[in-house]
Design a protein around this motif. Structure first.
Motif, PDB file in Angstrom:
ATOM      1  N   PHE A  31       1.928   2.286  -3.411  1.00 39.70           N
ATOM      2  CA  PHE A  31       0.763   2.380  -4.327  1.00 39.70           C
ATOM      3  C   PHE A  31       0.573   4.017  -3.877  1.00 39.70           C
ATOM      4  O   PHE A  31      -0.048   4.528  -5.056  1.00 39.70           O
ATOM      5  N   SER A  32       0.836   4.485  -3.027  1.00 45.60           N
ATOM      6  CA  SER A  32       0.620   6.036  -2.718  1.00 45.60           C
ATOM      7  C   SER A  32       1.237   6.812  -3.404  1.00 45.60           C
ATOM      8  O   SER A  32       1.063   8.081  -3.792  1.00 45.60           O
ATOM      9  N   ARG A  33       2.566   6.318  -4.092  1.00 47.59           N
ATOM     10  CA  ARG A  33       3.260   6.970  -4.757  1.00 47.59           C
ATOM     11  C   ARG A  33       2.923   6.945  -6.406  1.00 47.59           C
ATOM     12  O   ARG A  33       3.908   7.695  -7.156  1.00 47.59           O
ATOM     13  N   ILE A  34       1.981   6.507  -6.829  1.00 44.18           N
ATOM     14  CA  ILE A  34       1.869   6.157  -8.276  1.00 44.18           C
ATOM     15  C   ILE A  34       1.491   7.547  -9.035  1.00 44.18           C
ATOM     16  O   ILE A  34       1.699   7.796 -10.212  1.00 44.18           O
ATOM     17  N   GLU A  35       1.047   8.465  -8.303  1.00 46.61           N
ATOM     18  CA  GLU A  35       0.666   9.636  -8.842  1.00 46.61           C
ATOM     19  C   GLU A  35       2.324  10.337  -9.397  1.00 46.61           C
ATOM     20  O   GLU A  35       2.336  11.027 -10.540  1.00 46.61           O
ATOM     21  N   SER A  36       3.013  10.475  -8.605  1.00 44.23           N
ATOM     22  CA  SER A  36       4.181  11.186  -8.951  1.00 44.23           C
ATOM     23  C   SER A  36       5.490  10.156  -9.675  1.00 44.23           C
ATOM     24  O   SER A  36       6.078  10.542 -10.183  1.00 44.23           O
ATOM     25  N   ASP A  37       5.125   8.647  -9.561  1.00 46.98           N
ATOM     26  CA  ASP A  37       6.086   7.964 -10.177  1.00 46.98           C
ATOM     27  C   ASP A  37       5.032   6.663 -10.941  1.00 46.98           C
ATOM     28  O   ASP A  37       5.165   5.639 -10.267  1.00 46.98           O
ATOM     29  N   PRO A  38       4.197   6.758 -11.877  1.00 45.14           N
ATOM     30  CA  PRO A  38       3.470   5.723 -12.304  1.00 45.14           C
ATOM     31  C   PRO A  38       4.351   4.707 -12.970  1.00 45.14           C
ATOM     32  O   PRO A  38       5.475   4.966 -13.743  1.00 45.14           O
ATOM     33  N   PRO A  39       3.896   3.396 -12.738  1.00 42.08           N
ATOM     34  CA  PRO A  39       4.709   2.398 -13.266  1.00 42.08           C
ATOM     35  C   PRO A  39       4.585   1.926 -14.723  1.00 42.08           C
ATOM     36  O   PRO A  39       4.443   0.820 -15.073  1.00 42.08           O
ATOM     37  N   LEU A  40       4.485   2.974 -15.556  1.00 40.16           N
ATOM     38  CA  LEU A  40       4.126   2.523 -16.891  1.00 40.16           C
ATOM     39  C   LEU A  40       5.220   1.698 -17.621  1.00 40.16           C
ATOM     40  O   LEU A  40       4.844   1.224 -18.782  1.00 40.16           O
ATOM     41  N   HIS A  41       6.465   1.892 -17.312  1.00 37.18           N
ATOM     42  CA  HIS A  41       7.500   1.039 -17.896  1.00 37.18           C
ATOM     43  C   HIS A  41       7.634  -0.445 -17.146  1.00 37.18           C
ATOM     44  O   HIS A  41       8.578  -1.207 -17.699  1.00 37.18           O
ATOM     45  N   GLN A  42       6.883  -0.635 -16.348  1.00 38.41           N
ATOM     46  CA  GLN A  42       7.101  -1.989 -15.645  1.00 38.41           C
ATOM     47  C   GLN A  42       5.697  -2.800 -15.512  1.00 38.41           C
ATOM     48  O   GLN A  42       5.425  -3.185 -14.706  1.00 38.41           O
ATOM     49  N   VAL A  57       0.952  -1.206   0.087  1.00 38.52           N
ATOM     50  CA  VAL A  57      -0.163  -0.134   0.011  1.00 38.52           C
ATOM     51  C   VAL A  57       0.773   1.246   0.031  1.00 38.52           C
ATOM     52  O   VAL A  57       0.513   2.220  -0.685  1.00 38.52           O
ATOM     53  N   VAL A  58       2.148   1.364   0.495  1.00 34.14           N
ATOM     54  CA  VAL A  58       2.794   2.499   0.855  1.00 34.14           C
ATOM     55  C   VAL A  58       3.380   2.752  -0.637  1.00 34.14           C
ATOM     56  O   VAL A  58       3.396   4.030  -1.056  1.00 34.14           O
ATOM     57  N   MET A  71      -3.103  -5.170  -0.782  1.00 37.65           N
ATOM     58  CA  MET A  71      -3.168  -4.307   0.383  1.00 37.65           C
ATOM     59  C   MET A  71      -4.501  -4.758   1.094  1.00 37.65           C
ATOM     60  O   MET A  71      -5.347  -5.404   0.281  1.00 37.65           O
ATOM     61  N   PRO A  72      -4.483  -4.611   2.406  1.00 38.48           N
ATOM     62  CA  PRO A  72      -5.706  -4.959   3.143  1.00 38.48           C
ATOM     63  C   PRO A  72      -6.994  -4.205   2.990  1.00 38.48           C
ATOM     64  O   PRO A  72      -6.565  -2.797   2.801  1.00 38.48           O
TER      65      PRO A  72
END
Length: 141
Positions: A25-36, A22-23, A43-44
């Motif tokens: 996931f909270s960063r996807i706005e600044s670092d989207p995983p588009l290359h992975q 979950v932690v 997460m619960p």
């Protein structure tokens, strides 16, 4: 239990190129995983407690646990509803094959598929949440 699910999903053949909690996931706005892609986060989501059962100096309660697996899917090129639905269905099938019927902890129930939902759609990615549930029993003497 989240760690056990992540470990199981990372076993060969790996379902996700990147998998975290979950932690992260909270960063996807600044670092989207588009290359992975496909990327995933475990997460619960929720716990729902059943009624308490009192018996001779003991109390028991069943708790339904809902675990979410959020997946960032798509290759950035796929267009069309049918192709997108195929990507979601293929991921669901892999997750169901790996998790349904498995008991992360022997003292509690097996995982069951609980459904899925679209969280977000972008031009190059789909974020879909797959839910799994299990019943854990709490007993206190």
């Amino acid at each position: 239990m989240i760690g056990l699910i992540i470990t199981r999903l990372e076993q060969a053949p790996a379902i996700f190129r990147s998998l975290d909690g979950v932690v992260a996931f909270s960063r996807i706005e600044s670092d989207p995983p588009l290359h992975q892609r496909p990327s995933g986060w475990v997460m619960p989501i929720r716990e729902s407690a059943g009624p308490s059962i009192y018996q001779a100096n003991a109390v028991g309660q069943d708790v339904q646990e809902r675990i979410g697996i959020i997946a960032c899917l798509g290759d950035g090129k796929t267009t069309g509803a049918a192709a997108e639905a195929d990507v979601i269905r293929a991921m669901r099938d892999q997750l169901v094959d790996r998790l349904v019927g498995w008991r992360p902890e022997e003292a509690h129930g097996q995982l069951l598929y609980g459904g899925g939902a679209l969280l977000r759609a972008e031009a190059r990615a789909i974020y879909w949440q797959f839910d799994f549930t299990r019943v854990a029993s709490i007993r206190k003497v």
